[in-house]
Design a protein around this motif. Structure first.
Motif, PDB file in Angstrom:
ATOM      1  N   SER A 759      43.362  47.444  42.805  1.00  0.00           N
ATOM      2  CA  SER A 759      42.551  47.323  41.582  1.00  0.00           C
ATOM      3  C   SER A 759      41.491  46.249  41.740  1.00  0.00           C
ATOM      4  CB  SER A 759      43.431  46.961  40.377  1.00  0.00           C
ATOM      5  OG  SER A 759      44.434  47.907  40.214  1.00  0.00           O
ATOM      6  N   ASN A 760      41.947  45.057  42.322  1.00  0.00           N
ATOM      7  CA  ASN A 760      40.991  43.947  42.510  1.00  0.00           C
ATOM      8  C   ASN A 760      39.840  44.356  43.438  1.00  0.00           C
ATOM      9  OD1 ASN A 760      42.263  42.200  40.795  1.00  0.00           O
ATOM     10  ND2 ASN A 760      43.242  40.963  42.412  1.00  0.00           N
ATOM     11  N   ALA A 761      40.199  45.109  44.542  1.00  0.00           N
ATOM     12  CA  ALA A 761      39.161  45.528  45.483  1.00  0.00           C
ATOM     13  C   ALA A 761      38.092  46.384  44.782  1.00  0.00           C
ATOM     14  CB  ALA A 761      39.797  46.308  46.635  1.00  0.00           C
ATOM     15  N   PHE A 762      38.545  47.176  43.841  1.00  0.00           N
ATOM     16  CA  PHE A 762      37.597  47.982  43.062  1.00  0.00           C
ATOM     17  C   PHE A 762      36.852  47.119  42.056  1.00  0.00           C
ATOM     18  CE2 PHE A 762      37.831  52.503  44.081  1.00  0.00           C
ATOM     19  CZ  PHE A 762      38.965  52.561  44.900  1.00  0.00           C
ATOM     20  N   LYS A 763      37.673  46.229  41.352  1.00  0.00           N
ATOM     21  CA  LYS A 763      37.085  45.464  40.232  1.00  0.00           C
ATOM     22  C   LYS A 763      35.991  44.514  40.713  1.00  0.00           C
ATOM     23  CE  LYS A 763      39.607  42.375  37.757  1.00  0.00           C
ATOM     24  NZ  LYS A 763      40.702  42.066  36.825  1.00  0.00           N
ATOM     25  N   PHE A 764      36.255  43.864  41.892  1.00  0.00           N
ATOM     26  CA  PHE A 764      35.279  42.859  42.330  1.00  0.00           C
ATOM     27  C   PHE A 764      34.287  43.426  43.352  1.00  0.00           C
ATOM     28  CE2 PHE A 764      38.995  40.521  40.793  1.00  0.00           C
ATOM     29  CZ  PHE A 764      38.390  39.778  39.785  1.00  0.00           C
ATOM     30  N   GLN A 765      33.872  44.721  43.070  1.00  0.00           N
ATOM     31  CA  GLN A 765      32.848  45.338  43.933  1.00  0.00           C
ATOM     32  C   GLN A 765      31.479  44.734  43.614  1.00  0.00           C
ATOM     33  OE1 GLN A 765      31.148  49.113  42.587  1.00  0.00           O
ATOM     34  NE2 GLN A 765      33.012  49.327  41.342  1.00  0.00           N
ATOM     35  N   GLU A 790      40.854  46.069  52.216  1.00  0.00           N
ATOM     36  CA  GLU A 790      39.607  45.284  52.355  1.00  0.00           C
ATOM     37  C   GLU A 790      38.461  45.953  51.584  1.00  0.00           C
ATOM     38  OE1 GLU A 790      38.845  44.934  56.545  1.00  0.00           O
ATOM     39  OE2 GLU A 790      38.305  47.020  56.778  1.00  0.00           O
ATOM     40  N   ASP A 791      37.552  45.072  51.117  1.00  0.00           N
ATOM     41  CA  ASP A 791      36.395  45.603  50.379  1.00  0.00           C
ATOM     42  C   ASP A 791      35.160  44.851  50.828  1.00  0.00           C
ATOM     43  OD1 ASP A 791      35.776  43.212  48.563  1.00  0.00           O
ATOM     44  OD2 ASP A 791      37.938  43.549  48.098  1.00  0.00           O
ATOM     45  N   ASN A 792      33.969  45.351  50.449  1.00  0.00           N
ATOM     46  CA  ASN A 792      32.736  44.607  50.724  1.00  0.00           C
ATOM     47  C   ASN A 792      32.095  44.163  49.394  1.00  0.00           C
ATOM     48  OD1 ASN A 792      32.045  47.139  49.925  1.00  0.00           O
ATOM     49  ND2 ASN A 792      30.443  47.502  51.453  1.00  0.00           N
ATOM     50  N   ARG A 810      41.222  32.162  37.712  1.00  0.00           N
ATOM     51  CA  ARG A 810      40.180  33.168  37.951  1.00  0.00           C
ATOM     52  C   ARG A 810      39.018  32.506  38.674  1.00  0.00           C
ATOM     53  NH1 ARG A 810      38.357  35.222  32.496  1.00  0.00           N
ATOM     54  NH2 ARG A 810      37.431  36.957  33.632  1.00  0.00           N
ATOM     55  N   ALA A 811      38.576  33.150  39.756  1.00  0.00           N
ATOM     56  CA  ALA A 811      37.502  32.552  40.537  1.00  0.00           C
ATOM     57  C   ALA A 811      36.121  32.926  39.974  1.00  0.00           C
ATOM     58  CB  ALA A 811      37.629  33.003  41.998  1.00  0.00           C
ATOM     59  N   THR A 812      36.105  33.843  39.131  1.00  0.00           N
ATOM     60  CA  THR A 812      34.806  34.267  38.551  1.00  0.00           C
ATOM     61  C   THR A 812      35.006  34.781  37.118  1.00  0.00           C
ATOM     62  OG1 THR A 812      32.968  35.819  38.795  1.00  0.00           O
ATOM     63  CG2 THR A 812      35.084  36.568  39.641  1.00  0.00           C
ATOM     64  N   ALA A 813      33.989  34.570  36.322  1.00  0.00           N
ATOM     65  CA  ALA A 813      34.039  35.081  34.943  1.00  0.00           C
ATOM     66  C   ALA A 813      33.201  36.354  34.818  1.00  0.00           C
ATOM     67  CB  ALA A 813      33.520  34.009  33.987  1.00  0.00           C
ATOM     68  N   GLY A 817      39.482  39.685  33.063  1.00  0.00           N
ATOM     69  CA  GLY A 817      40.802  39.506  33.715  1.00  0.00           C
ATOM     70  C   GLY A 817      41.479  38.262  33.181  1.00  0.00           C
ATOM     71  N   SER A 818      42.787  38.204  33.396  1.00  0.00           N
ATOM     72  CA  SER A 818      43.533  37.044  32.886  1.00  0.00           C
ATOM     73  C   SER A 818      43.888  36.066  34.027  1.00  0.00           C
ATOM     74  CB  SER A 818      44.819  37.499  32.193  1.00  0.00           C
ATOM     75  OG  SER A 818      45.636  38.171  33.137  1.00  0.00           O
ATOM     76  N   GLY A 819      43.682  36.474  35.258  1.00  0.00           N
ATOM     77  CA  GLY A 819      43.996  35.581  36.410  1.00  0.00           C
ATOM     78  C   GLY A 819      45.476  35.502  36.723  1.00  0.00           C
ATOM     79  N   ILE A 820      46.233  36.513  36.245  1.00  0.00           N
ATOM     80  CA  ILE A 820      47.686  36.472  36.533  1.00  0.00           C
ATOM     81  C   ILE A 820      48.087  37.443  37.643  1.00  0.00           C
ATOM     82  CG2 ILE A 820      48.421  38.226  34.834  1.00  0.00           C
ATOM     83  CD1 ILE A 820      50.729  36.235  34.149  1.00  0.00           C
ATOM     84  N   GLY A 821      47.171  38.412  37.944  1.00  0.00           N
ATOM     85  CA  GLY A 821      47.510  39.484  38.900  1.00  0.00           C
ATOM     86  C   GLY A 821      48.002  38.967  40.244  1.00  0.00           C
ATOM     87  N   LEU A 822      47.176  38.125  40.940  1.00  0.00           N
ATOM     88  CA  LEU A 822      47.562  37.662  42.284  1.00  0.00           C
ATOM     89  C   LEU A 822      48.811  36.777  42.241  1.00  0.00           C
ATOM     90  CD1 LEU A 822      44.176  36.960  44.159  1.00  0.00           C
ATOM     91  CD2 LEU A 822      45.786  38.819  44.511  1.00  0.00           C
ATOM     92  N   TYR A 823      48.950  36.074  41.096  1.00  0.00           N
ATOM     93  CA  TYR A 823      50.153  35.245  40.936  1.00  0.00           C
ATOM     94  C   TYR A 823      51.403  36.108  40.972  1.00  0.00           C
ATOM     95  CZ  TYR A 823      53.659  32.177  38.877  1.00  0.00           C
ATOM     96  OH  TYR A 823      54.782  31.462  38.650  1.00  0.00           O
TER      97      TYR A 823
END
Ligand code: ADP
Length: 859
Positions: A759-765, A790-792, A810-813, A817-823
């Motif tokens: 999901s993150n790879a898609f979200k942070f395209q 992996e994504d670009n 969260r590294a970006t606004a 997102g809530s910043g809990i996913g990777l945790y």
């Protein structure tokens, strides 16, 4: 047979009849006085002439020549002859005398006045007897006799042979030189004998060497047999013994003189008749303090101050003991009275008896005797106090003496019986007896020292411990054995007690769970207990004697110094916890207590270190810290969580509430639709957040349940959901799943992980990227599953990279997102003992790699 000698000469001298000694060829050798009386001719006129020549003028008729008859018959012969001058009838007798070799030596020719035929017969008988007498005289004569001519032996008798040890054959015909000690002496003796024979002295003395090399002293007497042919008759007398006696006499005289005058003991010679002092030696003069002249004027009574009666008593006493030993009191010239011991004995000078007295001052000894008596008394007392008995044994007489204390130690009344060595051994406890007797016998034999420790069994069965000592003493050139027996029962008891105590102490020390090290004042190890051996792996034998700093090189010297110093100052101090690395690399934790070590007298003699192992406690401590840290983290997370949850839950609700409220006053459908879509977004957000929270809560609650994971299905499911979104449609997706075996893992968690990462790879395209892509690569083997996504896309700035796995970070606004996913992803990976890593570069893209163990064959 015998031949000529001085005794033959004496004999013819002593004979009443006119007698000639005539040689085998009838030459007259000697005559006696009677011949002179008969013929009126002197010896000088007759000797050397032939018998016939001389007798021709003497005898009228010789019907049968007795000389010829006896020569022919080798036995005595007699005929009647008539003398020319007087016409008187005589009996002429001839007796041949033979030498040892059987040769005729000479004749004895004599005349006898013949009165009647009966007398003639009688004379013949007497002649035989006489001849026998001469014969036996020669053999029994106790001196060596013989004839010597030109110093060559012609005849010798048996005694001479005996005297010099040679056989007759070895002597006859030989020069006498062989008997002399040297050629010079032989020559000198020739001169002396020549003088002697002319002077008629007492004989000459010389030394001869016998056949067996014994030197003998001989006295030689000589007289001419025939002056012309230089022949002598000699007799020898063995004077060796008298010579020796003479020498001894001289020696003993000299010895006596030197003993008397040079002796350091005072000596007096007393005339017993007058009691005068006849002589005194230098030591006596010094002792009494007189000059010799003064001394020799004194009577012994002027020195001896005892009364005449006392002296008599003393004499009687000495006589009874058959000793020449007296105890007197003597006065010195300075008036001092001394106790003296006098040894007296008879001596003879000039055939007169004297009394020799040797004086020994015993004043000091007397004083010592008194002191000795005191000493003996105190010795008895001391023996009693020390519980020391003593004994003495004289092996010659068998006499045995015990001290009173020895009786007591052995459990008897003092002097209750006659002690023997056997009684001493009888007292020894049966278990110790054999050894005691054996070592004592060795002691007696080798006269060394003797020590042993034995038990004594007293008559009342009480057992006491004793230490025995023995020593041999040379007393008056006689060996005496003495010994002591020391009662050590008390000491033994104490020893046993100490032994028991130290055994107990040792067993306590070695069984202690703590390590114990005892150091001396130089901090060198003197004790290292079993526990220390276990703890360090070093044996006691390796470390005893080692310095503390060498033993624990990693221990900080200053810190240790302080502890040791304090321990020496009578403080008990505890070290910091110490990490000790064993030789096998194992690390252990300890702490040590240092305390002073006291001697029994209360003096500090070192330091005791007690080492306690605290590895387990230390480990627990570390765990505790770890747990605390975890707890702290959990608390922070919880705070954060509550805040976030309240914020993230309330935010969509309040925005949705706000939209509902303004929708109520809005009539435009268009606007109302917009509000409704906004409201939908808020609620979707809320929904997703609640889902995430649920995932999180499931992960922490639910156990890992391995099952075959349909990876492809899961990914396709995720992609299907994502593809629904219009912004994702332009993204190129590649998927490569290499699977050689089933992948077993926890399905719920694998879904959570893959869902979030993809999901993150898609979200942070990167929306501006012309060819956005997402590559999915899975590689499954028996061991593990490797998941790479992996994504670009937009990538993550370096300063955020280490925090993206934190909760709510969260590294970006730029994206919602809530910043809990990777945790939650990291949480799930941890739960399944997997690993997650991330590489990312801003504006270039990101790659997440996850490795999860394949639980195909769970342990
Ligand atoms: P969110 O709910 O914000 O997605 P996550 O925990 O999943 O929270 O992600 C945390 C942050 O990590 C995100 O806010 C984003 O900044 C960054 N991030 C995660 N995945 C990627 C990615 N594939 N590309 C770029 N940034 C990402």
């Amino acid at each position: 047979m015998i031949s000529n000698d001085t005794h033959a000469l004496w004999l013819i001298k002593a004979l009443d009849e006119p007698t000639f000694i005539i040689s085998p060829d009838f030459v007259i050798l000697h005559i006696n006085q009677k011949v002179f009386d008969l013929t009126g001719r002197k010896g000088e006129e007759i000797t050397g002439k032939t018998f016939q020549e001389v007798l021709g003028g003497l005898i009228r008729t010789i019907p049968d020549d007795p000389l010829l008859i006896s020569k022919a018959s080798k036995s005595p012969a007699a005929t009647r002859v008539v003398l020319q001058d007087t016409g008187k009838e005589w009996l002429a007798k001839s007796t041949p005398v033979y030498d040892e070799s059987g040769e005729l030596a000479y004749f004895l020719y004599s005349f006898r006045d013949m009165v009647n035929p009966e007398q003639f017969q009688n004379t013949l008988r007497l002649l035989h007897e006489k001849e026998n007498l001469i014969d036996s005289l020669y053999t029994t004569i106790p001196t060596g006799v013989g004839i010597i001519r030109d110093r060559i032996f012609r005849l010798v008798n048996d005694h001479f042979c005996l005297l010099v040890g040679y056989d007759r054959e070895e002597i006859i015909g030989r020069s006498s030189e062989f008997l002399y000690l040297s050629h010079e002496e032989f020559l000198e003796m020739g001169v002396r004998i020549y003088r002697e024979v002319n002077r008629k002295g007492k004989g000459v003395e010389t030394m001869w060497k016998t056949k067996n090399n014994k030197i003998i002293h001989v006295l030689i007497q000589v007289s001419y047999l025939n002056r012309e042919d230089n022949s002598y008759i000699f007799s020898t007398l063995d004077i060796t013994r008298s010579k020796q006696y003479e020498r001894k006499l001289k020696e003993s005289e000299a010895r006596y003189k030197s003993i008397f005058y040079d002796s350091s003991a005072p000596m007096l010679i007393i005339d017993p008749e007058t009691d005068e002092i006849f002589d005194a030696n230098n030591a006596a003069l010094r002792y009494y303090g007189y000059t010799k002249e003064q001394m020799l004027c004194l009577h012994i009574n002027e020195i001896n101050i005892m009364s005449v009666e006392d002296i008599k008593n003393e004499m009687t006493k000495a006589r009874e003991h058959r000793k020449f030993l007296f105890y007197f009191k003597h006065r010195l010239s300075n008036g001092q009275i001394r106790d003296v011991e006098v040894h007296s004995g008879p001596v003879v000078f000039n055939e007169k008896p004297y009394l020799l007295s040797i004086i020994q001052d015993i004043s000091v000894q007397k004083q010592q005797e008194v002191e000795l008596q005191d000493l003996a008394t105190s010795l008895i007392k001391a023996q009693e106090i020390a519980r020391l008995g003593s004994w003495a044994y004289d092996p010659e007489t068998g006499d045995v003496v015990w001290s009173a204390e020895l009786f007591k130690i052995l459990g008897y009344d003092p002097n209750s019986f006659q002690p023997t060595m056997q009684r001493l051994f009888d007292a020894v406890h049966p278990a110790d007896k054999e050894e005691a007797v054996r070592s004592f016998e060795t002691f007696l034999k080798e006269k060394t020292r003797y020590t042993s420790e034995v038990r004594i069994e007293r008559p009342d069965n009480q057992v006491v411990y004793v230490q025995c000592f023995g020593e041999s003493m040379d007393r008056d050139q006689k060996i005496i054995f003495t010994g002591a027996v020391l009662d050590i029962t008390e000491r033994k008891k104490a020893e046993f007690e100490i032994e028991e105590k130290s055994l107990f102490f040792n067993s306590v020390i070695s069984n202690l769970q703590e390590g114990v090290i005892v150091y001396d004042m130089d901090m060198k190890v003197i004790l290292w207990n079993k526990r220390m051996e276990e703890v360090t792996g070093k044996r006691s034998s390796e470390v005893v004697g080692c310095d503390v700093y060498n033993l624990f090189p990693h221990v900080q010297k200053e810190g240790l110094d302080k502890l040791i110093e304090k321990a020496f100052q009578n403080e008990i101090v505890v070290s910091h916890d110490i990490l000790y690395e064993r030789d096998n690399g194992e690390s252990m934790w300890y702490y040590a207590t240092f305390s002073p070590n006291y001697s029994s007298k209360g003096k500090i003699v070192g330091v005791i270190e007690v080492v306690a192992e605290i590895t387990d406690r230390k480990k627990a401590e570390f765990k505790e810290i770890e747990r605390n840290e975890e707890l702290f983290k959990a608390n922070t997370e919880l705070d954060n969580f509550v805040y976030r949850v309240s914020h993230d839950l309330r935010a969509p609700i309040s925005s949705s509430l706000g939209l509902s409220r303004i929708s109520l006053s809005e009539n435009s459908v268009e606007v109302l639709h917009r509000y409704a879509r906004l409201q939908e977004k808020s609620l979707e957000k809320l929904d997703r957040f609640i889902k995430d929270i649920l995932d999180y809560s499931r992960n922490s609650r639910i156990e890992v349940i391995p099952q075959n994971i349909p990876l492809k299905d899961i990914v396709e499911n995720v992609l299907e959901q994502l593809n629904k979104l219009p912004e994702n449609q332009r993204i190129q997706i590649t998927m490569d799943i290499q699977q050689e075996c089933p992948f077993y893992s926890d399905k719920l968690r694998v879904e959570i992980i893959l869902n979030n990462i993809i999901s993150n790879a898609f979200k942070f395209q990167n929306v501006y990227h012309e060819d956005p892509y997402v590559n999915i690569f899975f590689k499954i083997d028996e061991k593990q599953g490797q998941f790479i996504v992996e994504d670009n896309g937009i990538g993550i700035a370096p300063e955020h990279q280490h925090k993206v796995f934190d909760m709510f970070y969260r590294a970006t606004a730029a994206r919602p997102g809530s910043g809990i996913g990777l945790y939650i992803v990291q949480d799930c990976v941890k739960k399944m003992n997997g690993e997650i890593s991330m590489e990312s570069k801003i504006n270039y893209g990101s790659r997440f790699t996850i490795i999860l163990p394949n639980l195909l064959k769970p342990d």
